[in-house]
Design a protein around this motif. Structure first.
Motif, PDB file in Angstrom:
ATOM      1  N   UNK A   4       0.859  -1.098  -0.047  1.00 57.52           N
ATOM      2  CA  UNK A   4      -0.050  -0.030  -0.148  1.00 57.52           C
ATOM      3  C   UNK A   4       0.726   1.128   0.125  1.00 57.52           C
ATOM      4  N   UNK A   5       0.701   2.366  -0.846  1.00 56.88           N
ATOM      5  CA  UNK A   5       1.232   3.442  -0.975  1.00 56.88           C
ATOM      6  C   UNK A   5       0.469   4.396  -0.478  1.00 56.88           C
ATOM      7  N   UNK A   6       1.104   5.279   0.538  1.00 55.56           N
ATOM      8  CA  UNK A   6      -0.004   6.405   1.038  1.00 55.56           C
ATOM      9  C   UNK A   6       0.767   7.723   1.466  1.00 55.56           C
ATOM     10  N   UNK A   7       0.199   8.792   1.612  1.00 58.37           N
ATOM     11  CA  UNK A   7       1.124   9.943   2.092  1.00 58.37           C
ATOM     12  C   UNK A   7       1.632   9.619   3.313  1.00 58.37           C
ATOM     13  N   UNK A   8       2.936  10.272   3.376  1.00 57.69           N
ATOM     14  CA  UNK A   8       3.588   9.982   4.859  1.00 57.69           C
ATOM     15  C   UNK A   8       3.006  10.972   5.616  1.00 57.69           C
ATOM     16  N   UNK A  55       5.538   3.404   1.219  1.00 56.35           N
ATOM     17  CA  UNK A  55       5.023   1.859   0.815  1.00 56.35           C
ATOM     18  C   UNK A  55       5.119   1.149   2.036  1.00 56.35           C
ATOM     19  N   UNK A  56       4.044   0.352   2.180  1.00 53.65           N
ATOM     20  CA  UNK A  56       3.802  -0.509   3.385  1.00 53.65           C
ATOM     21  C   UNK A  56       3.313  -1.732   3.026  1.00 53.65           C
ATOM     22  N   UNK A  57       3.543  -2.704   3.836  1.00 58.78           N
ATOM     23  CA  UNK A  57       2.949  -4.205   3.797  1.00 58.78           C
ATOM     24  C   UNK A  57       2.385  -4.479   5.003  1.00 58.78           C
ATOM     25  N   UNK A  58       1.235  -4.573   5.621  1.00 58.80           N
ATOM     26  CA  UNK A  58       0.813  -4.856   6.914  1.00 58.80           C
ATOM     27  C   UNK A  58       1.201  -4.115   7.897  1.00 58.80           C
ATOM     28  N   UNK A  59       1.393  -2.561   7.597  1.00 58.24           N
ATOM     29  CA  UNK A  59       1.711  -1.490   8.648  1.00 58.24           C
ATOM     30  C   UNK A  59       3.267  -1.291   8.714  1.00 58.24           C
ATOM     31  N   UNK A  63       9.340   1.479   2.185  1.00 59.22           N
ATOM     32  CA  UNK A  63      10.075   2.326   1.067  1.00 59.22           C
ATOM     33  C   UNK A  63       9.244   3.727   1.276  1.00 59.22           C
ATOM     34  N   UNK A  64       9.979   4.602   0.850  1.00 57.83           N
ATOM     35  CA  UNK A  64       9.617   5.815   0.830  1.00 57.83           C
ATOM     36  C   UNK A  64      10.034   6.799  -0.307  1.00 57.83           C
ATOM     37  N   UNK A  99       7.728   3.696  -8.200  1.00 56.59           N
ATOM     38  CA  UNK A  99       7.763   4.406  -9.400  1.00 56.59           C
ATOM     39  C   UNK A  99       6.481   4.455 -10.055  1.00 56.59           C
ATOM     40  N   UNK A 100       5.831   3.152 -10.055  1.00 57.43           N
ATOM     41  CA  UNK A 100       4.796   3.159 -10.706  1.00 57.43           C
ATOM     42  C   UNK A 100       3.465   4.085 -10.093  1.00 57.43           C
ATOM     43  N   UNK A 101       3.527   4.166  -8.738  1.00 55.25           N
ATOM     44  CA  UNK A 101       2.725   5.079  -8.144  1.00 55.25           C
ATOM     45  C   UNK A 101       3.098   6.824  -8.456  1.00 55.25           C
TER      46      UNK A 101
END
Length: 163
Positions: A4-8, A55-59, A63-64, A99-101
């Protein structure tokens, strides 16, 4: 793995620092002082006008990246990004996901192109990833980066239209 990619947010800053610190200390991919203090590194990454994502997986943050306009005025339609993946997550496609995001959301923010101003030529994994995504090397700065092991190496300017 479900990325999941979300705003920091400010809550992410310790996890972002944990990723930035070894990369910046390594001194081989970013033109950042290797001994940059944590507060300055985070001020740089979360700087004015930058949109920062994780970018996170299960919390777990893996990556950032940040996105910022490359220039002001007549050049403000071109963005620039910086990406860092957690050491334990390298080789798992996190950079490609980020990158895709970034390529997806950049036009939503009004950007018509993406440019990387200073890609260290020895960072071949990143160069390969960007080229597979349609980026072209449009410039080479001979000996522009003092690599801690290889000495003076070239830096590349890479570009991709988003229209």
């Amino acid at each position: 793995m479900s990325i999941t990619i979300r705003p920091a947010t400010d809550v992410d800053k310790p996890a972002v620092w944990a990723m930035l610190e070894p990369v910046f200390r390594g001194g081989d991919t970013y033109a950042i002082d290797a001994d940059i203090p944590q507060d300055e590194a985070l001020a740089y990454w979360f700087g004015p006008e930058r949109r920062v994502f994780v970018a996170e997986d299960g919390g777990t943050v893996l990556g950032t990246y940040y996105m910022v306009r490359n220039q002001k005025g007549g050049g403000s339609h071109v963005c620039n990004c910086g990406y860092v993946t957690a050491a334990a997550a390298r080789g798992k496609g996190i950079a490609r996901e980020m990158l895709a995001h970034s390529l997806k959301v950049a036009p939503e923010f009004g950007f018509r192109a993406m440019q990387y101003n200073f890609v260290v030529s020895t960072n071949t994994r990143a160069i390969d990833t960007w080229q597979r995504a349609g980026f072209e090397v449009i410039g080479r700065l001979p000996g522009a980066f003092n690599h801690p092991v290889q000495g003076y190496v070239d830096a590349l300017v890479m570009y991709r239209s988003l229209v």
